[in-house]
Design an enzyme around this catalytic site. Structure first.
Site, PDB file in Angstrom:
ATOM      1  CE  LYS A 167       4.844 -13.402   1.756  1.00 33.25           C
ATOM      2  NZ  LYS A 167       3.729 -13.998   2.511  1.00 33.25           N
TER       3      LYS A 167
ATOM      4  NE  ARG B 199       4.391  -9.554   7.052  1.00 39.79           N
ATOM      5  CZ  ARG B 199       5.165 -10.574   6.692  1.00 39.79           C
ATOM      6  NH1 ARG B 199       6.278 -10.367   6.043  1.00 39.79           N
ATOM      7  NH2 ARG B 199       4.806 -11.808   6.981  1.00 39.79           N
TER       8      ARG B 199
ATOM      9  NE  ARG C  98       5.585 -21.744   7.574  1.00 45.06           N
ATOM     10  CZ  ARG C  98       5.332 -20.571   6.978  1.00 45.06           C
ATOM     11  NH1 ARG C  98       5.860 -20.305   5.798  1.00 45.06           N
ATOM     12  NH2 ARG C  98       4.573 -19.664   7.551  1.00 45.06           N
TER      13      ARG C  98
ATOM     14  NE  ARG D 130       7.707 -19.098  10.247  1.00 42.35           N
ATOM     15  CZ  ARG D 130       7.470 -18.252   9.242  1.00 42.35           C
ATOM     16  NH1 ARG D 130       7.965 -18.501   8.052  1.00 42.35           N
ATOM     17  NH2 ARG D 130       6.756 -17.179   9.428  1.00 42.35           N
TER      18      ARG D 130
ATOM     19  NE  ARG E 184       2.601 -15.633  10.798  1.00 39.67           N
ATOM     20  CZ  ARG E 184       2.960 -16.836  10.370  1.00 39.67           C
ATOM     21  NH1 ARG E 184       2.678 -17.913  11.091  1.00 39.67           N
ATOM     22  NH2 ARG E 184       3.585 -16.960   9.237  1.00 39.67           N
TER      23      ARG E 184
END
Ligand code: AMP
Length: 184
Positions: free
Chosen positions: A13, A87, A126, A132, A143
């Site tokens: 996204k 969300r 990532r 992160r 998540r």
């Protein structure tokens, strides 16, 4: 044009949102980026959000809704792109109220999709590349659970009201951008 870019964590996204915002001159509103900046700067919002973000949970609805409300109420931009919001159903309902209040009628919803293993692989990659804190194996699993339990119902909510354009998120970044442009 106003756009909500929707989909599970790791689907791309953020990457697509940056491109679309640039091409269509939209204000890119990423609640995740806003929270990460607030955490890095140590603001009161950041201090409240830190535990939720780093454990892969959701920041409480009232805080996030307030944040998005502030941005939408004050923007001079002709169009916006929401990335990572709403969300939860509560956020989606509050956003509908806000759209009504601000007389925003035209909103398109694009949902990016990818198989769960692909999402996990992308987030692990990532995490290694960008560091992160929520891109670690255990947090990624959490998540995805949070997404399935709390965010997936938002898809049904929009399918029944505004309609959702489904876009395959597999392939190169250019491929996915081209597919999104085609449905817009
Ligand atoms: P993202 O960059 O969109 O993956 O968001 C990273 C993290 O920020 C999420 O895992 C949540 O902890 C928090 N977050 C971002 N957007 C929201 C939202 N709309 N509601 C609640 N928490 C959010």
């Amino acid at each position: 044009m106003n756009l909500i870019l929707f989909g599970p964590p790791g689907v791309g996204k953020g990457t697509q949102a940056m491109r679309l915002a640039a091409t269509h001159d939209l204000l890119h509103i990423s609640t995740g980026d806003m929270l990460r900046s607030a955490i890095a700067e140590g603001t009161p919002l950041g201090m409240t959000a830190k535990g939720f973000v780093e454990s892969g949970g959701l920041v409480p609805d009232d805080i996030i809704i307030g944040l998005v409300r502030e941005v939408l109420e004050s923007t001079e931009s002709k169009g916006f792109l929401l990335d990572g919001f709403p969300r939860t159903l509560e956020q989606a309902r509050a956003l509908d109220d806000l759209f009504r209040e601000l007389a925003i009628h035209e909103v398109r919803i694009v949902m990016l999709t990818a198989p769960e293993q692909e999402l996990i692989d992308r987030m692990v990659k990532r995490g290694l590349e960008q560091g992160r804190k929520d891109d670690t194996a255990e947090t990624i699993r959490h998540r995805l659970e949070v997404y399935n339990a709390q965010t997936e119902p938002v898809k049904t909510f929009y399918e029944k009201s505004r309609g959702v354009k489904l876009v395959d998120g597999l392939g190169t970044v250019d491929d996915v951008t081209a597919r999104i442009e085609k449905v817009l």
